[in-house]
Design an enzyme around this catalytic site. Structure first.
Site, PDB file in Angstrom:
ATOM      1  N   PHE A  58      27.743  16.478  23.343  1.00 58.32           N
ATOM      2  CA  PHE A  58      28.977  17.049  22.792  1.00 58.32           C
ATOM      3  C   PHE A  58      29.752  17.871  23.837  1.00 58.32           C
ATOM      4  O   PHE A  58      30.697  18.592  23.504  1.00 58.32           O
ATOM      5  CB  PHE A  58      28.643  17.926  21.580  1.00 58.32           C
ATOM      6  CG  PHE A  58      27.582  18.967  21.853  1.00 58.32           C
ATOM      7  CD1 PHE A  58      27.896  20.177  22.438  1.00 58.32           C
ATOM      8  CD2 PHE A  58      26.252  18.706  21.534  1.00 58.32           C
ATOM      9  CE1 PHE A  58      26.919  21.120  22.702  1.00 58.32           C
ATOM     10  CE2 PHE A  58      25.265  19.644  21.802  1.00 58.32           C
ATOM     11  CZ  PHE A  58      25.602  20.864  22.392  1.00 58.32           C
ATOM     12  N   ARG A  90      24.311  40.198  19.566  1.00 59.67           N
ATOM     13  CA  ARG A  90      23.770  38.868  19.245  1.00 59.67           C
ATOM     14  C   ARG A  90      23.254  38.833  17.793  1.00 59.67           C
ATOM     15  O   ARG A  90      23.374  37.832  17.091  1.00 59.67           O
ATOM     16  CB  ARG A  90      22.677  38.563  20.264  1.00 59.67           C
ATOM     17  CG  ARG A  90      22.204  37.159  20.326  1.00 59.67           C
ATOM     18  CD  ARG A  90      23.193  36.196  20.951  1.00 59.67           C
ATOM     19  NE  ARG A  90      22.798  34.851  20.546  1.00 59.67           N
ATOM     20  CZ  ARG A  90      23.325  33.737  20.946  1.00 59.67           C
ATOM     21  NH1 ARG A  90      24.335  33.727  21.779  1.00 59.67           N
ATOM     22  NH2 ARG A  90      22.889  32.584  20.523  1.00 59.67           N
ATOM     23  N   THR A  96      23.217  30.036  16.751  1.00 57.92           N
ATOM     24  CA  THR A  96      24.197  29.090  17.283  1.00 57.92           C
ATOM     25  C   THR A  96      24.739  28.148  16.206  1.00 57.92           C
ATOM     26  O   THR A  96      25.938  27.936  16.084  1.00 57.92           O
ATOM     27  CB  THR A  96      23.542  28.255  18.404  1.00 57.92           C
ATOM     28  OG1 THR A  96      22.947  29.154  19.337  1.00 57.92           O
ATOM     29  CG2 THR A  96      24.553  27.373  19.105  1.00 57.92           C
ATOM     30  N   ARG A 107      28.726  34.322  12.469  1.00 54.58           N
ATOM     31  CA  ARG A 107      28.725  32.858  12.498  1.00 54.58           C
ATOM     32  C   ARG A 107      28.359  32.271  11.137  1.00 54.58           C
ATOM     33  O   ARG A 107      28.887  31.234  10.737  1.00 54.58           O
ATOM     34  CB  ARG A 107      27.772  32.365  13.584  1.00 54.58           C
ATOM     35  CG  ARG A 107      28.327  32.569  14.984  1.00 54.58           C
ATOM     36  CD  ARG A 107      27.290  32.303  16.040  1.00 54.58           C
ATOM     37  NE  ARG A 107      27.860  32.113  17.369  1.00 54.58           N
ATOM     38  CZ  ARG A 107      27.138  31.871  18.450  1.00 54.58           C
ATOM     39  NH1 ARG A 107      25.812  31.796  18.362  1.00 54.58           N
ATOM     40  NH2 ARG A 107      27.719  31.710  19.624  1.00 54.58           N
ATOM     41  N   HIS A 124      31.454  33.993  20.833  1.00 55.32           N
ATOM     42  CA  HIS A 124      30.394  33.855  21.829  1.00 55.32           C
ATOM     43  C   HIS A 124      29.812  35.233  22.095  1.00 55.32           C
ATOM     44  O   HIS A 124      30.527  36.225  22.067  1.00 55.32           O
ATOM     45  CB  HIS A 124      30.977  33.296  23.135  1.00 55.32           C
ATOM     46  CG  HIS A 124      30.046  33.433  24.294  1.00 55.32           C
ATOM     47  ND1 HIS A 124      29.067  32.494  24.553  1.00 55.32           N
ATOM     48  CD2 HIS A 124      29.904  34.406  25.233  1.00 55.32           C
ATOM     49  CE1 HIS A 124      28.379  32.897  25.625  1.00 55.32           C
ATOM     50  NE2 HIS A 124      28.875  34.047  26.051  1.00 55.32           N
TER      51      HIS A 124
HETATM   52  P1  IDP Z   1      25.124  30.193  21.946  1.00 55.44           P
HETATM   53  O1  IDP Z   1      26.633  30.156  21.933  1.00 55.44           O
HETATM   54  O2  IDP Z   1      24.563  30.605  20.627  1.00 55.44           O
HETATM   55  O3  IDP Z   1      24.565  31.019  23.090  1.00 55.44           O
HETATM   56  P2  IDP Z   1      24.508  27.761  23.440  1.00 55.44           P
HETATM   57  O4  IDP Z   1      23.246  26.978  23.313  1.00 55.44           O
HETATM   58  O5  IDP Z   1      24.709  28.561  24.689  1.00 55.44           O
HETATM   59  O6  IDP Z   1      24.609  28.698  22.145  1.00 55.44           O
HETATM   60  O7  IDP Z   1      25.703  26.741  23.228  1.00 55.44           O
HETATM   61  C1  IDP Z   1      27.036  27.042  23.575  1.00 55.44           C
HETATM   62  C2  IDP Z   1      27.968  26.545  22.478  1.00 55.44           C
HETATM   63  O8  IDP Z   1      27.876  25.120  22.391  1.00 55.44           O
HETATM   64  C3  IDP Z   1      27.625  27.038  21.061  1.00 55.44           C
HETATM   65  O9  IDP Z   1      28.122  28.319  20.765  1.00 55.44           O
HETATM   66  C4  IDP Z   1      28.253  25.963  20.206  1.00 55.44           C
HETATM   67  O10 IDP Z   1      29.669  26.145  20.074  1.00 55.44           O
HETATM   68  C5  IDP Z   1      27.988  24.702  21.024  1.00 55.44           C
HETATM   69  N1  IDP Z   1      26.718  24.047  20.650  1.00 55.44           N
HETATM   70  C6  IDP Z   1      25.463  24.431  21.046  1.00 55.44           C
HETATM   71  N2  IDP Z   1      24.521  23.603  20.565  1.00 55.44           N
HETATM   72  C7  IDP Z   1      25.181  22.663  19.856  1.00 55.44           C
HETATM   73  C8  IDP Z   1      24.738  21.500  19.107  1.00 55.44           C
HETATM   74  O11 IDP Z   1      23.542  21.182  19.012  1.00 55.44           O
HETATM   75  N3  IDP Z   1      25.720  20.759  18.502  1.00 55.44           N
HETATM   76  C9  IDP Z   1      27.032  21.085  18.603  1.00 55.44           C
HETATM   77  N4  IDP Z   1      27.498  22.151  19.276  1.00 55.44           N
HETATM   78  C10 IDP Z   1      26.587  22.948  19.904  1.00 55.44           C
HETATM   79 MG    MG Z   2      24.596  30.677  25.108  1.00 57.53          MG
END
Ligand code: IDP
Ligand code: MG
Length: 165
Positions: A58, A90, A96, A107, A124
């Site tokens: 994605f 957090r 997430t 969220r 974020h």
């Molecule tokens: P975080 O924002 O909670 O730290 P990360 O793993 O760093 O999570 O991912 C960055 C961003 O990518 C997430 O906030 C979300 O918008 C998107 N994302 C992460 N994992 C997925 C997924 O499995 N499917 C779709 N979007 C995702």
């Molecule tokens: Mg992250």
């Protein structure tokens, strides 16, 4: 121990008029905001910010999302500072995946999963100290923070700058 963390209100958060709600929730932490600005996210900034996601299926959609292709082309960036700031922010932010995030987290309350499969999770928050340092240095110059959270140095630049007329 005091630390600092990057918060972004993502384009969906701004489009949904959630700025006030999100900042109010974050004020529960009693942390200090030491920097804030509105940013139009360039492709370079988006790619750098999400470099750790580049192999995900994605990824292209994620880059479009943070650049505001689907909402408003802007992000609000803030730095929160204080005792255990990274974990406190957090915690209120939530997991997430908005469907798995605690219902009363930001969220959990406001996020959604799009038909294209991106988690539109409205904000974020940095997850640890090294990530916070990388991200704060990416989004802000030292002079944009009201306290020096990382060491700085002075260099002379001879560049053309845009100024008010
Ligand atoms: P975080 O924002 O909670 O730290 P990360 O793993 O760093 O999570 O991912 C960055 C961003 O990518 C997430 O906030 C979300 O918008 C998107 N994302 C992460 N994992 C997925 C997924 O499995 N499917 C779709 N979007 C995702
Ligand atoms: Mg992250």
């Amino acid at each position: 121990m005091a630390n600092q963390t990057l918060v972004l209100i993502k384009p969906d958060g701004l489009k949904k008029s959630l700025t006030g709600n999100i900042l109010t929730r974050l004020s529960e932490t009693k942390l200090d905001i030491i920097a804030s600005k509105i940013v139009q996210v360039s492709r370079e900034l988006a790619l750098e910010h999400y470099q750790h996601m580049k192999d995900k299926p994605f990824f292209d959609e994620l880059i479009k999302y943070i650049m505001g292709h689907y909402h408003k082309k802007k992000v609000m960036a803030l730095v929160y500072w204080g005792e255990d700031a990274i974990n406190k922010v957090r915690q209120i932010c939530g997991s997430t995946n908005p469907e798995e995030a605690e219902t009363i987290s930001i969220r959990g309350q406001y996020g959604r999963i799009t038909t294209k499969g991106v988690y539109e999770n409205v904000m974020h928050a940095s997850t640890n100290e090294s990530e916070a340092e990388r991200e704060i240095k990416l989004w802000f110059n030292p002079d944009e923070l009201i306290i020096d959270v990382y060491p700085t140095k002075k260099i002379k630049l001879s560049k053309t700058e845009r100024v008010w007329t």
